[in-house]
Design a protein around this motif. Structure first.
Motif, PDB file in Angstrom:
ATOM      1  N   ALA A   1       0.849  -1.191   0.000  1.00 33.47           N
ATOM      2  CA  ALA A   1       0.000   0.000   0.000  1.00 33.47           C
ATOM      3  C   ALA A   1       0.885   1.242   0.000  1.00 33.47           C
ATOM      4  N   ALA A   2       0.399   2.297  -0.673  1.00 32.64           N
ATOM      5  CA  ALA A   2       1.170   3.536  -0.728  1.00 32.64           C
ATOM      6  C   ALA A   2       1.204   4.177   0.658  1.00 32.64           C
ATOM      7  N   GLN A   3       2.388   4.611   1.064  1.00 33.29           N
ATOM      8  CA  GLN A   3       2.523   5.331   2.326  1.00 33.29           C
ATOM      9  C   GLN A   3       1.914   6.718   2.147  1.00 33.29           C
ATOM     10  N   VAL A   4       1.193   7.186   3.149  1.00 32.11           N
ATOM     11  CA  VAL A   4       0.559   8.496   3.067  1.00 32.11           C
ATOM     12  C   VAL A   4       1.528   9.541   3.621  1.00 32.11           C
ATOM     13  N   PRO A   5       2.050  10.430   2.768  1.00 34.63           N
ATOM     14  CA  PRO A   5       2.974  11.456   3.264  1.00 34.63           C
ATOM     15  C   PRO A   5       2.222  12.478   4.110  1.00 34.63           C
ATOM     16  N   ALA A   6       2.940  13.176   4.969  1.00 31.00           N
ATOM     17  CA  ALA A   6       2.321  14.147   5.868  1.00 31.00           C
ATOM     18  C   ALA A   6       1.555  15.222   5.115  1.00 31.00           C
ATOM     19  N   VAL A   7       2.036  15.599   3.945  1.00 25.76           N
ATOM     20  CA  VAL A   7       1.412  16.670   3.178  1.00 25.76           C
ATOM     21  C   VAL A   7       0.000  16.297   2.721  1.00 25.76           C
ATOM     22  N   LEU A   8      -0.295  15.003   2.646  1.00 25.91           N
ATOM     23  CA  LEU A   8      -1.622  14.556   2.201  1.00 25.91           C
ATOM     24  C   LEU A   8      -2.488  14.042   3.347  1.00 25.91           C
ATOM     25  N   ARG A   9      -2.088  14.319   4.560  1.00 25.96           N
ATOM     26  CA  ARG A   9      -2.894  13.872   5.700  1.00 25.96           C
ATOM     27  C   ARG A   9      -3.875  14.965   6.118  1.00 25.96           C
ATOM     28  N   PHE A  10      -4.850  15.176   5.255  1.00 26.23           N
ATOM     29  CA  PHE A  10      -5.905  16.139   5.583  1.00 26.23           C
ATOM     30  C   PHE A  10      -7.217  15.686   4.957  1.00 26.23           C
ATOM     31  N   THR A  11      -8.289  16.163   5.538  1.00 26.75           N
ATOM     32  CA  THR A  11      -9.626  15.832   5.035  1.00 26.75           C
ATOM     33  C   THR A  11     -10.413  17.121   4.835  1.00 26.75           C
ATOM     34  N   GLY A  12     -11.546  16.991   4.198  1.00 27.02           N
ATOM     35  CA  GLY A  12     -12.391  18.160   3.967  1.00 27.02           C
ATOM     36  C   GLY A  12     -13.734  17.727   3.430  1.00 27.02           C
ATOM     37  N   THR A  13     -14.514  18.711   3.001  1.00 28.77           N
ATOM     38  CA  THR A  13     -15.824  18.459   2.403  1.00 28.77           C
ATOM     39  C   THR A  13     -15.885  19.191   1.077  1.00 28.77           C
ATOM     40  N   THR A  14     -16.342  18.517   0.051  1.00 27.81           N
ATOM     41  CA  THR A  14     -16.424  19.151  -1.265  1.00 27.81           C
ATOM     42  C   THR A  14     -17.612  20.099  -1.316  1.00 27.81           C
ATOM     43  N   LEU A  15     -17.634  20.933  -2.328  1.00 31.42           N
ATOM     44  CA  LEU A  15     -18.754  21.856  -2.510  1.00 31.42           C
ATOM     45  C   LEU A  15     -20.057  21.099  -2.742  1.00 31.42           C
TER      46      LEU A  15
END
Length: 203
Positions: A66-80
């Motif tokens: 599995a691809a390791q998740v880099p720190a720069v991509l450790r965020f979530t949100g909600t789309t419009l």
């Protein structure tokens, strides 16, 4: 002669009875363990070890890492559109984050390029919009006007992601390579954006 035969028959009966008692006793012991000899595991008992090593953390089923998740991509949100968005799903790919505002003329000029190239590179270099500095209604109108509905657009009215990436103006592109390294942060015109995305797709 009859007496001898009677004793012989009685001895055989005793031996048979003894053997039968032993068989019953053995099955009784097996029943207490919860598992019959050579049979399946009884309900409620712990399964026997197969001897196979456990799957390591970070390894997908089937043996593919599995691809390791880099720190720069450790965020979530909600789309419009109201859907949950987890940037971890982009790990292992180059990613373009586009920080825009709905009233920004420069953003409007870049929107046509994003709408044009995003479908072409969706599977290799995902482009994700991060809408800020405006009202949700205006953001949705911007997406509709420039035909950006197929491109993920994160609603960031509170500016959380803008602060995370230290974006202080619009329109800004943050380009992250497949290893999680930010390789560009700043303005790009349509031609330069297209060239960078094409290069990442071929890398």
């Amino acid at each position: 002669m009859r007496i001898s035969m009677a004793w012989t028959g009685a001895g055989q009966l005793r031996r048979a009875a003894t053997a039968g008692a032993l068989v019953v006793a053995l099955f009784g012991v097996a029943a207490c363990t919860g598992t019959a000899p050579g049979g399946p595991t009884a309900a409620g008992s712990a399964p026997a070890s197969t001897g196979a090593p456990p799957t390591p953390t970070g390894t997908a089923t089937g043996g593919a890492p599995a691809a390791q998740v880099p720190a720069v991509l450790r965020f979530t949100g909600t789309t419009l559109g109201g859907a949950a968005f987890d940037a971890a799903q982009l790990a292992g790919k180059p990613v373009v984050l586009w920080f825009w505002a709905p009233w920004c003329a420069t953003c409007a000029s870049q929107a046509w390029t994003v709408a044009e190239i995003e479908p072409r590179y969706r599977d290799t270099v995902p482009i994700v919009g991060v809408a800020g500095l405006g009202e949700r209604k205006a953001m949705k109108e911007f997406v509709t006007e420039f035909d950006l509905g197929a491109t993920p657009q994160i609603e960031d009215t509170k500016g959380a992601l803008w602060k995370r990436f230290k974006v202080t103006e619009q329109s800004i592109f943050v380009i992250i390579d497949r290893n999680g390294t930010v390789v560009h942060q700043g303005f790009l015109d349509g031609e330069a954006l297209t060239a960078k995305v094409a290069a990442l797709a071929g890398a």
